[in-house]
Design an enzyme around this catalytic site. Structure first.
Site, short mmCIF file in Angstrom:
data_model
loop_
_atom_site.label_atom_id
_atom_site.label_comp_id
_atom_site.label_asym_id
_atom_site.label_seq_id
_atom_site.Cartn_x
_atom_site.Cartn_y
_atom_site.Cartn_z
N LYS A 124 43.08 69.40 39.99
CA LYS A 124 42.99 69.45 38.51
C LYS A 124 43.57 68.18 37.91
CE LYS A 124 41.30 73.46 37.20
NZ LYS A 124 41.05 74.48 36.22
N GLU B 240 48.12 77.58 36.36
CA GLU B 240 46.84 77.55 37.06
C GLU B 240 46.82 78.54 38.22
OE1 GLU B 240 44.39 75.39 36.05
OE2 GLU B 240 43.15 76.39 37.53
N ASP B 241 45.82 79.38 38.23
CA ASP B 241 45.60 80.30 39.36
C ASP B 241 46.81 81.18 39.69
OD1 ASP B 241 43.06 79.38 39.33
OD2 ASP B 241 43.05 78.51 41.33
N TYR C 273 36.98 69.25 43.46
CA TYR C 273 37.25 70.54 42.83
C TYR C 273 36.33 71.60 43.43
CZ TYR C 273 39.69 73.62 39.99
OH TYR C 273 40.48 74.65 39.65
N ASN D 161 34.10 81.57 40.89
CA ASN D 161 34.20 80.47 41.85
C ASN D 161 34.83 80.97 43.14
OD1 ASN D 161 33.26 78.50 40.05
ND2 ASN D 161 35.30 78.21 39.17
N ARG E 266 46.35 83.58 43.07
CA ARG E 266 44.93 83.87 42.84
C ARG E 266 44.17 82.55 42.81
NH1 ARG E 266 41.78 81.93 40.06
NH2 ARG E 266 41.76 82.67 37.94
N ASP F 251 44.87 77.62 31.92
CA ASP F 251 43.49 77.16 31.96
C ASP F 251 42.51 78.27 32.32
OD1 ASP F 251 41.59 75.03 31.72
OD2 ASP F 251 41.30 75.23 33.88
N ASP F 252 42.94 79.18 33.20
CA ASP F 252 42.02 80.26 33.61
C ASP F 252 41.68 81.15 32.42
OD1 ASP F 252 42.11 79.61 36.46
OD2 ASP F 252 44.22 80.13 36.23
P1 NAI Z 1 41.11 88.55 37.89
O1 NAI Z 1 41.52 89.06 39.22
O2 NAI Z 1 42.11 88.40 36.81
O3 NAI Z 1 39.92 89.47 37.33
C1 NAI Z 1 38.84 89.96 38.07
C2 NAI Z 1 38.24 91.11 37.27
O4 NAI Z 1 37.00 91.50 37.86
C3 NAI Z 1 39.12 92.35 37.22
O5 NAI Z 1 39.12 92.87 35.92
C4 NAI Z 1 38.39 93.33 38.16
O6 NAI Z 1 38.64 94.69 37.82
C5 NAI Z 1 36.97 92.93 37.90
N1 NAI Z 1 36.00 93.37 38.90
C6 NAI Z 1 36.17 93.52 40.23
N2 NAI Z 1 35.03 93.98 40.78
C7 NAI Z 1 34.13 94.10 39.79
C8 NAI Z 1 32.78 94.51 39.72
N3 NAI Z 1 32.11 94.86 40.82
N4 NAI Z 1 32.15 94.55 38.52
C9 NAI Z 1 32.80 94.16 37.41
N5 NAI Z 1 34.09 93.76 37.40
C10 NAI Z 1 34.74 93.73 38.59
O7 NAI Z 1 40.40 87.16 38.18
P2 NAI Z 1 40.09 86.01 37.12
O8 NAI Z 1 41.22 85.07 37.06
O9 NAI Z 1 39.60 86.56 35.86
O10 NAI Z 1 38.91 85.24 37.89
C11 NAI Z 1 37.69 85.89 38.16
C12 NAI Z 1 36.71 84.88 38.69
O11 NAI Z 1 36.42 83.93 37.68
C13 NAI Z 1 37.21 84.09 39.90
O12 NAI Z 1 36.18 84.00 40.85
C14 NAI Z 1 37.53 82.75 39.34
O13 NAI Z 1 37.33 81.72 40.28
C15 NAI Z 1 36.52 82.65 38.23
N6 NAI Z 1 36.92 81.69 37.20
C16 NAI Z 1 35.98 80.77 36.84
C17 NAI Z 1 36.25 79.80 35.93
C18 NAI Z 1 35.14 78.84 35.53
O14 NAI Z 1 34.15 78.78 36.10
N7 NAI Z 1 35.23 78.08 34.52
C19 NAI Z 1 37.60 79.66 35.38
C20 NAI Z 1 38.51 80.72 35.75
C21 NAI Z 1 38.16 81.68 36.65
#
Ligand code: NAI
Length: 547
Positions: A170, A241-242, A99, A404, A152, A264-265
């Site tokens: 997963k 997912e994603d 993963y 991530n 994504r 899951d996200d």
């Molecule tokens: P998304 O694309 O839906 O959201 C990203 C958000 O970050 C948007 O609201 C965007 O406007 C904002 N953003 C961009 N630049 C920014 C900045 N400089 N300051 C503050 N906000 C900013 O993406 P999603 O699905 O929410 O995923 C975001 C991250 O979280 C990814 O890297 C993903 O891998 C990670 N993630 C981690 C998980 C875990 O560790 N358990 C589970 C799901 C996602």
């Protein structure tokens, strides 16, 4: 896995080419006779333990994690029991390979490392025939489907059909962490094209060489997929997912009352983050109702955590309005405030009555958060200034850098501990090594959804729940936090060791199945001793004797 009938089993090379039956050098003398394997294997009969040792001799010599990933993938294709034995018993070492972070790299290079197909690819070309295509899958009793459209992938963006690595990874975790039968799992990639120009230009890209289908045509394909799954695999839980933000929320709301599904996200991340907060509060001695959460990132992950946090805060006696005021969000345009005109429905829910601000330091000064939760996909967002500022206002700040893979984390574990002078309670989405500071050892928590979704899935499968509810995720978060020991907390570790993941999943499965029954969602009759019954269902990666 049930013992297959020897008469009906494939024989000779065919049995060795079926990863669900193959034991390689561990076929016994009697099995070699009965299955026509004499001469097809070297004479020595090995135990599974010896095979594991042999696997690791090569695995540990590999120069890169991607090579280790490829070795594991080919082991999965060759000998499923051995693969799950390795992954289950060495889960701490294996999780970062199968993963995040390695799976991210594997997806980026999917076209080059692809060897053998694993899972189903449904594409534009199958429109109108999805049910027929699903019937091509050789197994009929599918209980868990993980599906992505690759738009994504982790924080890496649009990887199109290359995103298939994620459902595969997963589902391997469903089996390793919660004992869902591998033959009941189905990874699916829905290929509607990609807008990633470098993939479109890459002759080795294996997906459809076209830009993404959008709008009604895209929705119709997803609808056809959901309908076909309900018909062909009526007992399957569907995990989204994603998917990109705009589709993830829409589909969750569209399908969650109709079929057994979750995202899951959004929901898994929410539960794992909330569990981390519950544990962190056991260290700080604070109460959830007194916390102020500043989210960096208002996407699927951030909003998902925010929504579950509101539910958790309400459970502690806060009103809906008070709960929302305790959760401030920053997105790429700055603080999410009411005067902004660009807010989605989800963001409006959290929009604060405050002047617009973009500078995180000013926002921290204005809000005085006790926790910062990063889900922005932007490395460096938790700068030294941000960490120092929250340490100043919170004293013992909770810092979760959830993005991530590792390269996208808002800050590293070392930065969080150093910049906060060892005061931070830190967790991240991808793993970081322990950090030594002033003679003290800090063990960062990994806010890994793998603590949640396998257990939730097992509870759903065991109960045959018709739906997946928020109450289940809230209960999963509490259960996970309750399993963190004092020894864990003393080292700053806010999640249990991954070595305990099967017990964690079992405990979550029991509570989820129980909720399903109480809410009238269960379709299976549950026994009084639910825990023993679910434990007995869990797949063990031991070889079974065929003779
Ligand atoms: P998304 O694309 O839906 O959201 C990203 C958000 O970050 C948007 O609201 C965007 O406007 C904002 N953003 C961009 N630049 C920014 C900045 N400089 N300051 C503050 N906000 C900013 O993406 P999603 O699905 O929410 O995923 C975001 C991250 O979280 C990814 O890297 C993903 O891998 C990670 N993630 C981690 C998980 C875990 O560790 N358990 C589970 C799901 C996602």
């Amino acid at each position: 896995m049930k013992k297959p009938n020897l008469q009906n089993m494939p024989k000779g090379l065919c049995v060795m080419q079926d990863p669900t039956l193959n034991k390689g050098t561990a076929f016994t003398e009697a099995e070699r006779d009965a299955l026509g394997l004499r001469g097809l294997l070297p004479p020595k009969v090995q135990t599974q333990d010896e095979q594991v040792q042999r696997f690791f001799i090569t695995q540990r010599k590999r120069a890169t994690d991607l090579e280790r990933y490829i070795d594991l993938a080919s082991l999965q294709d060759r000998n499923e029991s051995l693969y799950y034995r390795v992954v289950t018993e060495y889960i701490e070492e294996m999780m970062p390979l199968i993963y995040t972070p390695t799976v991210g790299l594997a997806c980026q290079q999917f076209g080059q490392i692809f060897r053998r197909s694993h899972g189903m690819y449904l594409s534009e070309k199958d429109r109108g025939n999805i049910a027929q295509v699903l019937r091509n899958w050789p197994r009929k009793d599918i209980r868990v489907i993980v599906v992505t459209d690759g738009e994504r992938i982790l924080g890496l963006g649009d990887l199109g059909a290359n995103g298939m690595g994620i459902p595969i990874g997963k589902l391997a975790l469903y089996t390793a962490c919660a004992g869902i039968e591998p033959t009941q799992c189905l990874p699916v990639a829905i290929d509607v094209g990609t807008n990633n120009q470098s993939l479109l230009d890459d002759p080795l890209y294996l997906g459809l060489p076209q830009r993404r289908t959008k709008g009604e045509a895209y929705d119709a394909l997803i609808e056809e997929f959901i309908t076909a799954v309900s018909e062909i695999f009526p007992k399957a839980l569907i995990q989204f997912e994603d998917f990109a933000n705009h589709n993830a929320f829409r589909y969750l709301h569209k399908y969650r009352e109709r079929v057994c599904t979750f995202n899951d996200d959004i929901q898994g991340t929410a539960a794992v983050a909330l569990a981390g907060i519950y544990s962190a509060l056991r260290i700080t001695g604070g109460k959830l109702r007194d916390q102020r959460f500043l989210f960096f990132g208002a996407g699927e992950a951030g909003m998902g955590v925010g929504e579950l946090m509101v539910t958790a805060l309400q459970a502690e006696g806060l009103t809906d309005e008070e709960a929302r005021k305790a959760c401030w969000f920053i997105d790429s345009k700055g603080l999410v405030v009411k005067s902004r005109t660009d807010l989605t429905k989800q963001k409006l829910f959290f929009a604060q009555d405050h002047e617009p601000l973009t500078d995180p330091l000013k926002i921290i000064e204005a809000f005085k958060p006790t926790a910062i939760i990063g889900a922005s996909g932007q490395p460096g967002t938790f700068s030294q200034g941000v960490v120092e500022a929250i340490t100043r206002v919170a004293g013992q700040p909770i810092i979760f850098a959830l993005s991530n893979p590792t390269s996208k984390a808002e800050c590293t574990a070392e930065q969080a501990y150093f910049w906060s002078s060892g005061r931070a309670i830190f967790a991240s989405g991808s793993p970081f090594a322990p950090v030594e500071l002033d003679g003290k050892r800090f063990v960062p928590g990994q806010g890994n959804n793998a603590y949640i979704f396998p257990g939730v899935g097992l509870g759903i499968v065991a109960s045959g729940s018709r739906l997946v509810t928020d109450e289940m995720f809230l209960a999963a978060a509490r259960t996970l936090a309750d399993l963190v020991t004092k020894t864990d907390l003393d080292q700053g570790r806010i999640y249990p060791s991954l070595m305990q993941i099967r017990q964690v999943s079992l405990a979550i499965a029991v509570i989820v199945a129980d909720i399903a029954e109480k809410r009238g969602l269960a379709t299976e009759k549950l026994p009084a001793d639910l825990e023993s019954a679910i434990r007995a269902m869990m797949y063990q990666p031991d070889y079974i004797s065929y003779v």
